[in-house]
Design a protein around this motif. Structure first.
Motif, PDB file in Angstrom:
ATOM      1  N   ASP A  36      -4.866   1.925   7.517  1.00 13.01           N
ATOM      2  CA  ASP A  36      -5.735   1.164   8.431  1.00 13.01           C
ATOM      3  C   ASP A  36      -6.732   0.299   7.672  1.00 13.01           C
ATOM      4  O   ASP A  36      -6.969  -0.855   8.034  1.00 13.01           O
ATOM      5  N   ILE A  37      -7.314   0.848   6.612  1.00 10.31           N
ATOM      6  CA  ILE A  37      -8.268   0.095   5.782  1.00 10.31           C
ATOM      7  C   ILE A  37      -7.576  -1.126   5.181  1.00 10.31           C
ATOM      8  O   ILE A  37      -8.118  -2.236   5.182  1.00 10.31           O
ATOM      9  N   ILE A  38      -6.379  -0.937   4.668  1.00 10.41           N
ATOM     10  CA  ILE A  38      -5.643  -2.049   4.061  1.00 10.41           C
ATOM     11  C   ILE A  38      -5.356  -3.122   5.102  1.00 10.41           C
ATOM     12  O   ILE A  38      -5.521  -4.320   4.832  1.00 10.41           O
ATOM     13  N   GLU A  39      -4.958  -2.716   6.292  1.00 11.32           N
ATOM     14  CA  GLU A  39      -4.725  -3.691   7.368  1.00 11.32           C
ATOM     15  C   GLU A  39      -5.987  -4.494   7.663  1.00 11.32           C
ATOM     16  O   GLU A  39      -5.930  -5.718   7.790  1.00 11.32           O
ATOM     17  N   MET A  40      -7.109  -3.809   7.790  1.00 11.25           N
ATOM     18  CA  MET A  40      -8.377  -4.498   8.075  1.00 11.25           C
ATOM     19  C   MET A  40      -8.769  -5.444   6.945  1.00 11.25           C
ATOM     20  O   MET A  40      -9.205  -6.568   7.198  1.00 11.25           O
ATOM     21  N   GLU A  41      -8.613  -4.992   5.698  1.00  6.46           N
ATOM     22  CA  GLU A  41      -8.964  -5.849   4.567  1.00  6.46           C
ATOM     23  C   GLU A  41      -8.044  -7.068   4.482  1.00  6.46           C
ATOM     24  O   GLU A  41      -8.493  -8.148   4.119  1.00  6.46           O
ATOM     25  N   GLU A  42      -6.786  -6.905   4.815  1.00  8.04           N
ATOM     26  CA  GLU A  42      -5.868  -8.050   4.803  1.00  8.04           C
ATOM     27  C   GLU A  42      -6.261  -9.067   5.874  1.00  8.04           C
ATOM     28  O   GLU A  42      -6.205 -10.265   5.635  1.00  8.04           O
ATOM     29  N   ILE A  43      -6.670  -8.583   7.040  1.00  6.21           N
ATOM     30  CA  ILE A  43      -7.140  -9.487   8.097  1.00  6.21           C
ATOM     31  C   ILE A  43      -8.391 -10.234   7.628  1.00  6.21           C
ATOM     32  O   ILE A  43      -8.499 -11.452   7.805  1.00  6.21           O
ATOM     33  N   GLU A  44      -9.317  -9.509   6.999  1.00  8.43           N
ATOM     34  CA  GLU A  44     -10.531 -10.146   6.485  1.00  8.43           C
ATOM     35  C   GLU A  44     -10.192 -11.217   5.450  1.00  8.43           C
ATOM     36  O   GLU A  44     -10.765 -12.316   5.469  1.00  8.43           O
ATOM     37  N   ARG A  45      -9.258 -10.922   4.543  1.00  7.27           N
ATOM     38  CA  ARG A  45      -8.880 -11.907   3.524  1.00  7.27           C
ATOM     39  C   ARG A  45      -8.220 -13.128   4.173  1.00  7.27           C
ATOM     40  O   ARG A  45      -8.466 -14.259   3.773  1.00  7.27           O
ATOM     41  N   ASP A  46      -7.395 -12.900   5.204  1.00  2.90           N
ATOM     42  CA  ASP A  46      -6.750 -14.010   5.906  1.00  2.90           C
ATOM     43  C   ASP A  46      -7.777 -14.901   6.583  1.00  2.90           C
ATOM     44  O   ASP A  46      -7.584 -16.114   6.710  1.00  2.90           O
ATOM     45  N   LEU A  47      -8.883 -14.299   7.032  1.00  2.70           N
ATOM     46  CA  LEU A  47      -9.939 -15.065   7.697  1.00  2.70           C
ATOM     47  C   LEU A  47     -10.927 -15.692   6.704  1.00  2.70           C
ATOM     48  O   LEU A  47     -11.823 -16.417   7.110  1.00  2.70           O
ATOM     49  N   GLY A  48     -10.750 -15.381   5.413  1.00  2.41           N
ATOM     50  CA  GLY A  48     -11.584 -15.995   4.386  1.00  2.41           C
ATOM     51  C   GLY A  48     -12.829 -15.237   4.014  1.00  2.41           C
ATOM     52  O   GLY A  48     -13.733 -15.779   3.392  1.00  2.41           O
ATOM     53  N   ASN A 107       6.724   3.206  -2.300  1.00  2.00           N
ATOM     54  CA  ASN A 107       6.469   1.871  -1.765  1.00  2.00           C
ATOM     55  C   ASN A 107       6.437   1.897  -0.240  1.00  2.00           C
ATOM     56  O   ASN A 107       7.298   2.501   0.392  1.00  2.00           O
ATOM     57  N   HIS A 108       5.435   1.248   0.318  1.00  2.00           N
ATOM     58  CA  HIS A 108       5.296   1.067   1.761  1.00  2.00           C
ATOM     59  C   HIS A 108       5.348  -0.440   2.028  1.00  2.00           C
ATOM     60  O   HIS A 108       5.335  -1.240   1.104  1.00  2.00           O
ATOM     61  N   SER A 109       5.356  -0.831   3.274  1.00  2.00           N
ATOM     62  CA  SER A 109       5.493  -2.257   3.586  1.00  2.00           C
ATOM     63  C   SER A 109       4.296  -3.081   3.109  1.00  2.00           C
ATOM     64  O   SER A 109       4.466  -4.221   2.691  1.00  2.00           O
ATOM     65  N   THR A 110       3.081  -2.537   3.159  1.00  3.86           N
ATOM     66  CA  THR A 110       1.903  -3.329   2.784  1.00  3.86           C
ATOM     67  C   THR A 110       1.161  -2.797   1.570  1.00  3.86           C
ATOM     68  O   THR A 110       0.157  -3.363   1.168  1.00  3.86           O
ATOM     69  N   PHE A 111       1.643  -1.695   0.985  1.00  4.09           N
ATOM     70  CA  PHE A 111       0.959  -1.130  -0.182  1.00  4.09           C
ATOM     71  C   PHE A 111       1.901  -0.232  -0.968  1.00  4.09           C
ATOM     72  O   PHE A 111       2.979   0.127  -0.512  1.00  4.09           O
ATOM     73  N   VAL A 112       1.458   0.119  -2.173  1.00  3.32           N
ATOM     74  CA  VAL A 112       2.166   1.088  -2.995  1.00  3.32           C
ATOM     75  C   VAL A 112       1.268   2.325  -3.100  1.00  3.32           C
ATOM     76  O   VAL A 112       0.068   2.214  -3.287  1.00  3.32           O
TER      77      VAL A 112
END
Length: 111
Positions: free
Chosen positions: A98-110, A5-10
């Protein structure tokens, strides 16, 4: 299966050295045990991974990404030009994060 387990993904990795069995196992495990989490599939131990083996993860990847969570595969054995655009495959764990971080930002922006 190894689970970290990591902070933003498994992070999931195979322990049995049978890629096709692992892919079939994940088709059940991902929707039931890792629903609502970003998933990184660590396949770095598979130095001779071939495209047909990688494609065995396409179904679970597509199903998980439809739930609005990331599914990233880490492996550096396959030429990136041969990988279908539906799959996200990166050569390092840092790039997966890094990909997960970018995708989370994209989801937050809609997006």
């Amino acid at each position: 299966m190894k689970i970290k387990n990591h902070s933003t993904f498994v992070e999931l990795a195979d322990e049995k050295d049978d890629i096709l069995d692992f892919a079939n196992f994940l088709e059940y495990q991902i929707p039931n045990k890792f629903k609502g989490q970003n998933v990184v599939l660590n396949l770095l131990d598979y130095k001779d991974l071939e495209l047909p083996q990688l494609l065995s993860f396409l179904k679970v990847s597509n199903l998980h990404r439809k739930t609005k969570f990331s599914f990233v595969i880490v492996n550096d054995a396959i030429n990136p030009d041969d990988i279908p655009f539906e799959m996200i495959v990166v050569p390092t764990l840092q790039e997966a994060e890094d990909i997960i971080e970018m995708e989370e930002i994209e989801r937050d922006l809609g997006f």
